[in-house]
Design a protein around this motif. Structure first.
Motif, PDB file in Angstrom:
ATOM      1  N   ALA A   1       7.448   5.727  -1.337  1.00 33.04           N
ATOM      2  CA  ALA A   1       6.528   5.519  -2.589  1.00 33.04           C
ATOM      3  C   ALA A   1       6.173   3.950  -2.584  1.00 33.04           C
ATOM      4  O   ALA A   1       5.270   3.604  -2.903  1.00 33.04           O
ATOM      5  CB  ALA A   1       7.118   5.976  -3.728  1.00 33.04           C
ATOM      6  N   GLU A   2       7.401   3.221  -2.096  1.00 34.58           N
ATOM      7  CA  GLU A   2       7.430   1.649  -2.265  1.00 34.58           C
ATOM      8  C   GLU A   2       6.160   1.257  -1.300  1.00 34.58           C
ATOM      9  O   GLU A   2       5.359   0.514  -1.621  1.00 34.58           O
ATOM     10  CB  GLU A   2       8.526   0.969  -2.071  1.00 34.58           C
ATOM     11  N   GLY A   3       6.284   1.624  -0.006  1.00 35.49           N
ATOM     12  CA  GLY A   3       5.345   1.412   0.908  1.00 35.49           C
ATOM     13  C   GLY A   3       4.109   1.945   0.586  1.00 35.49           C
ATOM     14  O   GLY A   3       2.998   1.079   0.869  1.00 35.49           O
ATOM     15  N   GLU A   4       3.767   3.192  -0.062  1.00 37.70           N
ATOM     16  CA  GLU A   4       2.176   3.562  -0.666  1.00 37.70           C
ATOM     17  C   GLU A   4       1.939   2.542  -1.712  1.00 37.70           C
ATOM     18  O   GLU A   4       0.881   2.050  -1.699  1.00 37.70           O
ATOM     19  CB  GLU A   4       2.551   4.772  -1.073  1.00 37.70           C
TER      20      GLU A   4
ATOM     21  N   ASP B   1       0.705  -0.871   0.077  1.00 38.74           N
ATOM     22  CA  ASP B   1      -0.237  -0.631   0.652  1.00 38.74           C
ATOM     23  C   ASP B   1      -1.749  -0.484  -0.172  1.00 38.74           C
ATOM     24  O   ASP B   1      -2.680  -1.109  -0.250  1.00 38.74           O
ATOM     25  CB  ASP B   1      -0.287   0.889   1.510  1.00 38.74           C
ATOM     26  N   SER B   2      -1.242   0.356  -1.593  1.00 39.43           N
ATOM     27  CA  SER B   2      -2.364   0.642  -2.294  1.00 39.43           C
ATOM     28  C   SER B   2      -2.635  -0.769  -3.285  1.00 39.43           C
ATOM     29  O   SER B   2      -3.900  -0.910  -3.411  1.00 39.43           O
ATOM     30  CB  SER B   2      -2.136   1.896  -3.350  1.00 39.43           C
ATOM     31  N   TYR B   3      -1.730  -1.394  -3.602  1.00 39.56           N
ATOM     32  CA  TYR B   3      -1.959  -2.704  -4.214  1.00 39.56           C
ATOM     33  C   TYR B   3      -2.528  -3.752  -3.342  1.00 39.56           C
ATOM     34  O   TYR B   3      -3.618  -4.219  -4.103  1.00 39.56           O
ATOM     35  CB  TYR B   3      -0.626  -3.327  -4.535  1.00 39.56           C
ATOM     36  N   LEU B   4      -2.176  -3.792  -2.181  1.00 42.81           N
ATOM     37  CA  LEU B   4      -3.148  -4.730  -1.370  1.00 42.81           C
ATOM     38  C   LEU B   4      -4.484  -4.221  -1.079  1.00 42.81           C
ATOM     39  O   LEU B   4      -5.335  -5.263  -1.018  1.00 42.81           O
ATOM     40  CB  LEU B   4      -2.242  -5.101   0.058  1.00 42.81           C
ATOM     41  N   ALA B   5      -4.659  -3.063  -0.845  1.00 43.26           N
ATOM     42  CA  ALA B   5      -6.118  -2.590  -0.556  1.00 43.26           C
ATOM     43  C   ALA B   5      -6.851  -2.770  -2.052  1.00 43.26           C
ATOM     44  O   ALA B   5      -8.078  -3.281  -1.733  1.00 43.26           O
ATOM     45  CB  ALA B   5      -5.937  -1.066  -0.173  1.00 43.26           C
TER      46      ALA B   5
ATOM     47  N   VAL C   1     -11.861   2.526  -7.238  1.00 44.91           N
ATOM     48  CA  VAL C   1     -11.701   3.812  -7.940  1.00 44.91           C
ATOM     49  C   VAL C   1     -10.449   4.551  -7.271  1.00 44.91           C
ATOM     50  O   VAL C   1      -9.471   4.736  -7.783  1.00 44.91           O
ATOM     51  CB  VAL C   1     -12.801   4.586  -8.514  1.00 44.91           C
ATOM     52  N   ALA C   2     -10.800   5.058  -6.012  1.00 45.64           N
ATOM     53  CA  ALA C   2      -9.826   5.668  -5.242  1.00 45.64           C
ATOM     54  C   ALA C   2      -8.474   5.085  -5.165  1.00 45.64           C
ATOM     55  O   ALA C   2      -7.537   5.556  -4.887  1.00 45.64           O
ATOM     56  CB  ALA C   2     -10.574   6.200  -3.730  1.00 45.64           C
ATOM     57  N   ARG C   3      -8.737   3.577  -5.062  1.00 48.47           N
ATOM     58  CA  ARG C   3      -7.534   2.970  -4.629  1.00 48.47           C
ATOM     59  C   ARG C   3      -6.419   2.943  -5.725  1.00 48.47           C
ATOM     60  O   ARG C   3      -5.220   2.718  -5.659  1.00 48.47           O
ATOM     61  CB  ARG C   3      -7.675   1.489  -4.066  1.00 48.47           C
ATOM     62  N   ALA C   4      -7.097   2.701  -6.758  1.00 46.53           N
ATOM     63  CA  ALA C   4      -6.450   2.495  -8.162  1.00 46.53           C
ATOM     64  C   ALA C   4      -5.904   4.055  -8.425  1.00 46.53           C
ATOM     65  O   ALA C   4      -4.736   4.119  -8.730  1.00 46.53           O
ATOM     66  CB  ALA C   4      -7.564   2.490  -9.492  1.00 46.53           C
ATOM     67  N   VAL C   5      -6.418   5.164  -8.147  1.00 49.27           N
ATOM     68  CA  VAL C   5      -5.494   6.378  -8.004  1.00 49.27           C
ATOM     69  C   VAL C   5      -4.359   6.302  -7.096  1.00 49.27           C
ATOM     70  O   VAL C   5      -3.624   7.191  -7.432  1.00 49.27           O
ATOM     71  CB  VAL C   5      -6.649   7.463  -7.719  1.00 49.27           C
TER      72      VAL C   5
END
Length: 104
Positions: free
Chosen positions: A15-18, A21-25, A52-56
């Motif tokens: 989850a931390e990795g995700e 990854d999501s934060y940087l994207a 929008v997808a990255r925020a999700v």
């Protein structure tokens, strides 16, 4: 000549990795949509739509961490991961560019 070797990525939960990854994207997309950086409206529009997808994804990673009882963000470890993954450069585009000095 080979480029210098990057420091190792710290141990992260899935989850931390995700989260990282999501934060940087999301930061990459915000940088592309930053009106203070110029560019064209179509590229900014595409970045905003993808955001929008990255925020999700970011929300879901944090929700998983919370549901699993991970109540703290371990800032030092996550900061180290962000630095290894070039987070300073990637998040810099979100901020306003430096102000140019006025001509005398």
């Amino acid at each position: 000549m080979l480029p210098p070797e990057l420091p190792p990525l710290p141990a992260l939960t899935r989850a931390e990795g995700e989260l990282i990854d999501s934060y940087l994207a999301a930061a990459d997309l915000l940088g592309r949509a930053n009106p203070g950086r110029g560019g064209d409206t179509y590229a900014a529009l595409r970045a905003a739509q993808a955001l929008v997808a990255r925020a999700v994804s970011l929300r879901d990673a944090l929700a998983r961490m919370h549901a699993r009882g991970e109540t703290e963000l371990h800032a030092r470890t996550l900061e180290q991961a962000l630095r290894v993954l070039d987070g300073e450069r990637r998040t810099a585009r979100v901020a306003l560019p430096p102000q140019e000095a006025p001509e005398p």
